[in-house]
Design a protein around this motif. Structure first.
Motif, PDB file in Angstrom:
ATOM      1  N   PHE A  96      43.929  21.652  39.065  1.00  0.00           N
ATOM      2  CA  PHE A  96      44.811  21.176  39.933  1.00  0.00           C
ATOM      3  C   PHE A  96      46.062  20.334  39.347  1.00  0.00           C
ATOM      4  CE2 PHE A  96      46.668  18.151  43.247  1.00  0.00           C
ATOM      5  CZ  PHE A  96      47.498  18.998  43.872  1.00  0.00           C
ATOM      6  N   PHE A  97      45.434  19.442  38.243  1.00  0.00           N
ATOM      7  CA  PHE A  97      46.740  18.730  37.530  1.00  0.00           C
ATOM      8  C   PHE A  97      47.426  19.771  36.779  1.00  0.00           C
ATOM      9  CE2 PHE A  97      44.064  14.626  38.404  1.00  0.00           C
ATOM     10  CZ  PHE A  97      44.853  14.533  39.546  1.00  0.00           C
ATOM     11  N   VAL A  98      46.678  20.657  36.001  1.00  0.00           N
ATOM     12  CA  VAL A  98      47.397  21.533  35.044  1.00  0.00           C
ATOM     13  C   VAL A  98      47.979  22.872  35.790  1.00  0.00           C
ATOM     14  CG1 VAL A  98      45.997  20.597  33.071  1.00  0.00           C
ATOM     15  CG2 VAL A  98      45.112  22.818  34.371  1.00  0.00           C
ATOM     16  N   LYS A  99      47.827  22.846  37.169  1.00  0.00           N
ATOM     17  CA  LYS A  99      48.446  23.963  37.978  1.00  0.00           C
ATOM     18  C   LYS A  99      47.892  25.246  37.385  1.00  0.00           C
ATOM     19  CE  LYS A  99      52.673  21.664  39.446  1.00  0.00           C
ATOM     20  NZ  LYS A  99      52.167  20.266  39.374  1.00  0.00           N
ATOM     21  N   TYR A 100      46.613  25.451  37.455  1.00  0.00           N
ATOM     22  CA  TYR A 100      46.017  26.723  36.943  1.00  0.00           C
ATOM     23  C   TYR A 100      45.386  27.363  37.963  1.00  0.00           C
ATOM     24  CZ  TYR A 100      43.571  29.665  33.550  1.00  0.00           C
ATOM     25  OH  TYR A 100      43.218  30.885  32.678  1.00  0.00           O
ATOM     26  N   ALA A 101      46.149  27.772  39.011  1.00  0.00           N
ATOM     27  CA  ALA A 101      45.767  28.271  40.296  1.00  0.00           C
ATOM     28  C   ALA A 101      44.797  29.233  40.548  1.00  0.00           C
ATOM     29  CB  ALA A 101      46.839  28.805  41.267  1.00  0.00           C
ATOM     30  N   SER A 102      44.567  30.492  39.642  1.00  0.00           N
ATOM     31  CA  SER A 102      43.689  31.591  39.636  1.00  0.00           C
ATOM     32  C   SER A 102      42.355  30.962  39.200  1.00  0.00           C
ATOM     33  CB  SER A 102      44.205  32.667  38.771  1.00  0.00           C
ATOM     34  OG  SER A 102      44.391  32.262  37.430  1.00  0.00           O
ATOM     35  N   GLN A 103      42.458  30.281  38.270  1.00  0.00           N
ATOM     36  CA  GLN A 103      41.232  29.514  37.606  1.00  0.00           C
ATOM     37  C   GLN A 103      40.683  28.781  38.831  1.00  0.00           C
ATOM     38  OE1 GLN A 103      39.528  30.457  34.850  1.00  0.00           O
ATOM     39  NE2 GLN A 103      37.784  29.020  35.453  1.00  0.00           N
ATOM     40  N   PHE A 104      41.526  27.887  39.585  1.00  0.00           N
ATOM     41  CA  PHE A 104      41.004  26.952  40.589  1.00  0.00           C
ATOM     42  C   PHE A 104      40.358  27.799  41.716  1.00  0.00           C
ATOM     43  CE2 PHE A 104      41.503  24.466  44.448  1.00  0.00           C
ATOM     44  CZ  PHE A 104      41.407  23.060  43.997  1.00  0.00           C
ATOM     45  N   ARG A 105      41.026  28.945  42.288  1.00  0.00           N
ATOM     46  CA  ARG A 105      40.230  29.603  43.204  1.00  0.00           C
ATOM     47  C   ARG A 105      39.234  30.262  42.793  1.00  0.00           C
ATOM     48  NH1 ARG A 105      41.855  32.305  47.929  1.00  0.00           N
ATOM     49  NH2 ARG A 105      44.105  31.551  47.703  1.00  0.00           N
ATOM     50  N   GLU A 106      38.776  30.511  41.617  1.00  0.00           N
ATOM     51  CA  GLU A 106      37.418  31.038  41.050  1.00  0.00           C
ATOM     52  C   GLU A 106      36.465  30.009  41.130  1.00  0.00           C
ATOM     53  OE1 GLU A 106      36.514  32.868  36.802  1.00  0.00           O
ATOM     54  OE2 GLU A 106      38.392  34.011  37.609  1.00  0.00           O
ATOM     55  N   THR A 107      36.923  29.047  40.649  1.00  0.00           N
ATOM     56  CA  THR A 107      35.929  27.886  40.480  1.00  0.00           C
ATOM     57  C   THR A 107      35.430  27.524  41.659  1.00  0.00           C
ATOM     58  OG1 THR A 107      37.067  27.163  38.441  1.00  0.00           O
ATOM     59  CG2 THR A 107      35.536  25.502  39.492  1.00  0.00           C
ATOM     60  N   LEU A 108      36.402  27.337  42.886  1.00  0.00           N
ATOM     61  CA  LEU A 108      36.121  26.963  44.133  1.00  0.00           C
ATOM     62  C   LEU A 108      34.996  28.118  44.765  1.00  0.00           C
ATOM     63  CD1 LEU A 108      36.414  24.710  46.379  1.00  0.00           C
ATOM     64  CD2 LEU A 108      38.606  25.960  47.126  1.00  0.00           C
ATOM     65  N   GLU A 109      35.491  29.178  44.702  1.00  0.00           N
ATOM     66  CA  GLU A 109      34.676  30.315  45.214  1.00  0.00           C
ATOM     67  C   GLU A 109      33.349  30.280  44.763  1.00  0.00           C
ATOM     68  OE1 GLU A 109      36.823  33.749  44.872  1.00  0.00           O
ATOM     69  OE2 GLU A 109      38.346  33.377  46.510  1.00  0.00           O
ATOM     70  N   ARG A 110      33.319  30.151  43.446  1.00  0.00           N
ATOM     71  CA  ARG A 110      31.511  30.135  42.644  1.00  0.00           C
ATOM     72  C   ARG A 110      30.795  28.790  43.154  1.00  0.00           C
ATOM     73  NH1 ARG A 110      30.722  29.837  36.280  1.00  0.00           N
ATOM     74  NH2 ARG A 110      28.525  30.556  36.104  1.00  0.00           N
ATOM     75  N   LEU A 111      31.533  27.485  43.434  1.00  0.00           N
ATOM     76  CA  LEU A 111      31.009  26.533  44.007  1.00  0.00           C
ATOM     77  C   LEU A 111      30.552  26.717  45.294  1.00  0.00           C
ATOM     78  CD1 LEU A 111      30.180  23.532  44.020  1.00  0.00           C
ATOM     79  CD2 LEU A 111      32.604  22.892  44.488  1.00  0.00           C
ATOM     80  N   GLU A 112      31.484  27.312  46.342  1.00  0.00           N
ATOM     81  CA  GLU A 112      30.855  27.542  47.498  1.00  0.00           C
ATOM     82  C   GLU A 112      29.632  28.475  47.468  1.00  0.00           C
ATOM     83  OE1 GLU A 112      33.756  27.576  51.061  1.00  0.00           O
ATOM     84  OE2 GLU A 112      35.074  28.187  49.271  1.00  0.00           O
TER      85      GLU A 112
END
Length: 514
Positions: free
Chosen positions: A282-298
């Motif tokens: 979030f701090f480095v504004k890496y949106a695509s990787q953010f979404r992927e990591t969140l989906e994997r966690l869920e």
């Protein structure tokens, strides 16, 4: 009268699921206790209560006031014993401890050979699962028994146990030093947030370097590496080196995926690692990787193999929903995130006993930002009031400061500027008291204070002046933290371009898409 939230027994009874209550009553039945036993009657009464009421307990005639404390202690202990026997709570740590207890009983009965056999199996199981503290305890008990149960192999066995004890002791010392360092850095983060000056930076840097133990990465096991990455992560978050924080958060999470059997054994550390990885993204504004990591966690949390208990469920709720909000901030889709407010309010109510006040206030701040980005300033102000009026909040001074600054901006945007002068003064005094007055905040307060004297025709020019002034702090090593809490530049751009703030952030997100 004891407060419901503070009475440990009442909180424990209310935390029990239907199956746990049924198991407790079956356990009491197996004890051969009379079904009218006082502690069982007290359990049933507490179970029916909505709020803890000592007077109601005494009026029921179950127990005299002089005996209530002892009866409550007895019931508390019996509930814990029942929970310990519940297969749901049988994790690796409890199983190893149980084997150590059995071995101790056999040793006390003089059945040394049987005791040693159990200890050998328990030790292998403990080391295999990175439970090295209890493994060290087992080796120490083995040493005691071997001195009494003499065998022909005692010289070799003595050497073997001495080497094991030395290795485990060294590993435990490194882990202890790293966990202490990590905890201290986390404490600094909670208390004051990010470093604010060269002096702060030097203080944190010196503390980190002085307390980081010497190590050989090749000799470190899973547990030691985990604490090493945690310490580095907190250090880099504190000094606002978010790329390095991302690097160590990735190492932390990768460590679990490389040792998948450790995920169900350490679900809390797995969840926390993913949360800090998402925060760094979030701090480095890496949106695509953010979404992927969140989906994997869920997906991982939904997996039937992933452990389920009150603690894990509340952490999963906190981390997943915090980061769902962050994703909407990253992408500028504030309107699409409004549905989360009801989910979060319900979750806070459900998990109130497990989530601390600081994290609840952090969620409120994020909800306020969500409403602000969506142009709903009145709801934004309502959530900020929950933080500002919270006199018990002693953590995250920076959070309290930015809540006040955002409140000023939201009042202005909502046209509720009739009390703005009073608010400006109280905010200024608060920031001075907290020693948190930065250039960005000074410029914001100066601008809002002068708004009453600006002609409507000159307003755009004043917004431009403020924008130019603040833009130079965007990448400043210490001032940039102001923009992590409140995207003031996007708000100013929205006024300069006559566009909603969400549209400005969406445009920036698309430009940054990677």
């Amino acid at each position: 009268m004891t407060n419901a939230h503070k009475d440990a027994l009442f909180v424990l009874v209310k935390s029990l699921s239907k199956s746990e209550k049924r198991q407790f009553k079956l356990y009491v039945g197996r004890l051969g206790v009379n079904t009218d036993a006082k502690f069982l009657a007290l359990f049933n009464l507490l179970d029916k209560m909505r709020k803890y009421d000592e007077k109601q307990i005494l009026d029921s005639g179950i127990v005299k006031k002089s005996q209530l404390s002892n009866l409550k202690a007895h019931l508390y202990k019996q509930i814990l014993v029942s929970l310990r026997l519940n297969p749901v709570n049988q994790n690796v740590r409890i199983q190893i401890r149980e084997q150590l207890d059995f071995a101790t009983i056999l040793y006390q009965k003089g059945l040394y050979k049987q005791s040693l056999k159990i200890l050998e199996k328990a030790k292998s199981f403990a080391i295999e699962n990175e439970e090295k503290n209890v493994a060290y305890e087992i080796v120490e008990l083995e040493k005691v028994i071997e001195t009494q149960y003499i065998t022909r192999s005692i010289p070799d066995r003595a050497d073997e146990l001495a080497v094991e004890a030395k290795e485990l002791s060294e590993q435990n010392v490194i882990t202890s030093k790293l966990s202490n360092l990590s905890l201290q850095l986390y404490g600094m983060m909670l208390k004051v947030g990010y470093v604010r000056s060269d002096e702060d930076l030097q203080k944190v840097k010196s503390y980190f370097e002085e307390h980081l133990p010497k190590y050989d990465i090749e000799k470190l096991g899973f547990r030691e590496k985990l604490w090493l990455y945690k310490a580095h992560l907190w250090y880099n978050l504190l000094i606002q080196d978010f790329l390095s924080a991302y690097k160590y958060a990735s190492k932390w999470v990768d460590l679990f995926y490389e040792n998948e059997h450790m995920i169900p054994l350490n679900p809390v550390f797995f969840l926390k690692g993913n949360h800090y990885l998402l925060e760094s993204l979030f701090f480095v504004k890496y949106a695509s990787q953010f979404r992927e990591t969140l989906e994997r966690l869920e997906e991982q949390v939904k997996d039937p193999k992933f452990p389920k208990n009150d603690n894990i469920t509340s952490l999963a709720f906190l981390y997943i929903n915090t980061n769902k909000l962050n994703l909407h901030f990253l992408e500028g889709t504030f309107d699409k995130g409004i549905y989360l407010v009801n989910i979060i309010e319900y979750g806070i109510k459900k998990h109130r006993q497990q989530i601390d006040e600081h994290h609840i206030m952090l969620l409120y701040y994020k909800i306020a930002c969500l409403y602000f980005g969506n142009g709903d300033n009145k709801n934004c102000i309502a959530y900020l009031k929950k933080i500002i009026s919270n006199k018990k909040l002693k953590m995250r001074e920076d959070l309290m400061c930015f809540a006040r600054v955002l409140s000023l901006v939201a009042h202005y945007e909502a046209g509720m500027d009739y009390h703005l002068e009073v608010q400006l003064k109280s905010t200024y005094k608060f920031l001075l008291k907290m020693n948190d007055l930065h250039e960005v905040q000074k410029e914001m307060i100066k601008f809002l204070r002068n708004l009453g004297d600006i002609y409507p025709t000159d307003l755009k020019g004043e917004f431009q002046k403020l924008y130019n002034e603040l833009k130079k702090y965007e990448n400043h090593p210490y001032e940039k933290r102001a923009f992590l809490y409140l995207d003031i530049l996007s708000w100013l751009e929205s006024h300069l371009q006559n566009k909603p703030v969400s549209e400005i952030i969406r445009e920036k997100a698309l430009a940054l898409t990677r």
